[in-house]
Design a protein around this motif. Structure first.
Motif, PDB file in Angstrom:
ATOM      1  N   THR A 129       0.839  -1.194   0.000  1.00  0.00           N
ATOM      2  CA  THR A 129       0.000   0.000   0.000  1.00  0.00           C
ATOM      3  C   THR A 129       0.874   1.244   0.000  1.00  0.00           C
ATOM      4  O   THR A 129       2.071   1.187   0.293  1.00  0.00           O
ATOM      5  N   LEU A 130       0.277   2.352  -0.309  1.00  0.00           N
ATOM      6  CA  LEU A 130       0.997   3.626  -0.343  1.00  0.00           C
ATOM      7  C   LEU A 130       1.535   3.979   1.044  1.00  0.00           C
ATOM      8  O   LEU A 130       2.654   4.466   1.171  1.00  0.00           O
ATOM      9  N   THR A 131       0.788   3.688   2.069  1.00  0.00           N
ATOM     10  CA  THR A 131       1.226   3.961   3.441  1.00  0.00           C
ATOM     11  C   THR A 131       2.454   3.134   3.797  1.00  0.00           C
ATOM     12  O   THR A 131       3.409   3.639   4.386  1.00  0.00           O
ATOM     13  N   GLU A 132       2.444   1.870   3.428  1.00  0.00           N
ATOM     14  CA  GLU A 132       3.606   1.015   3.700  1.00  0.00           C
ATOM     15  C   GLU A 132       4.827   1.491   2.927  1.00  0.00           C
ATOM     16  O   GLU A 132       5.955   1.485   3.438  1.00  0.00           O
ATOM     17  N   LEU A 133       4.618   1.912   1.691  1.00  0.00           N
ATOM     18  CA  LEU A 133       5.716   2.399   0.865  1.00  0.00           C
ATOM     19  C   LEU A 133       6.322   3.669   1.445  1.00  0.00           C
ATOM     20  O   LEU A 133       7.550   3.800   1.556  1.00  0.00           O
ATOM     21  N   ILE A 134       5.497   4.606   1.851  1.00  0.00           N
ATOM     22  CA  ILE A 134       5.982   5.852   2.456  1.00  0.00           C
ATOM     23  C   ILE A 134       6.716   5.557   3.761  1.00  0.00           C
ATOM     24  O   ILE A 134       7.777   6.125   4.044  1.00  0.00           O
TER      25      ILE A 134
END
Length: 151
Positions: free
Chosen positions: A10-15
């Protein structure tokens, strides 16, 4: 709402991963830079100390040669220390930049003091006229007999 597929990021995990990686890299870089600066400062301090030691050895050697080849007339330890001081004042190479030399005479001895205040280094060496055999010999009084002691 859409569900993330299994194994998808997910975008949150990537950030979060990018943030953790950048913080770790920044910390590592700061630690490396700090270690490199400390290493350079230690090397500069060691080079300065080596320069002081080399000058001290040159002055000591020239003093020993001077004492052996042209010693002063024995007058007093204070005068001999003045002679030592004059011999220690000349005849050495230039000191490392930022180092000051002082010759301090105290009675029959001379302190040779090197000070590098920027580095917080101080090196002292005591030269004694008596240790170099430059003081006049003081005659020892004759031994007392039994009648003089009052036996």
């Amino acid at each position: 709402p859409r569900r993330a597929a299994a194994g998808a990021v997910t975008l949150t995990e990537l950030i979060s991963a990018v943030l953790v990686f950048s913080l770790a890299a920044t910390s590592s870089l700061r630690l490396w830079a700090s270690t490199a600066a400390w290493s350079q400062a230690a090397a500069a301090r060691e080079a300065l100390a080596n320069g002081i030691e080399a000058d001290l050895l040159r002055r000591s050697q020239r003093l020993r040669v001077s004492v052996a080849s042209q010693p002063p007339e024995p007058a007093s330890c204070e005068l001999a220390a003045g002679w030592l001081r004059s011999r220690l004042a000349v005849g050495a190479a230039a000191l490392p930049q930022g180092v000051q030399k002082q010759l301090i005479q105290q009675g029959g001895s001379v302190w040779l003091v090197y000070v590098a205040s920027a580095e917080g280094l101080e090196r002292r060496r005591l030269f004694s006229a008596a240790a170099h055999g430059l003081c006049p010999l003081v005659p020892t009084p004759p031994a007392l007999t039994d009648t003089e002691v009052g036996a």
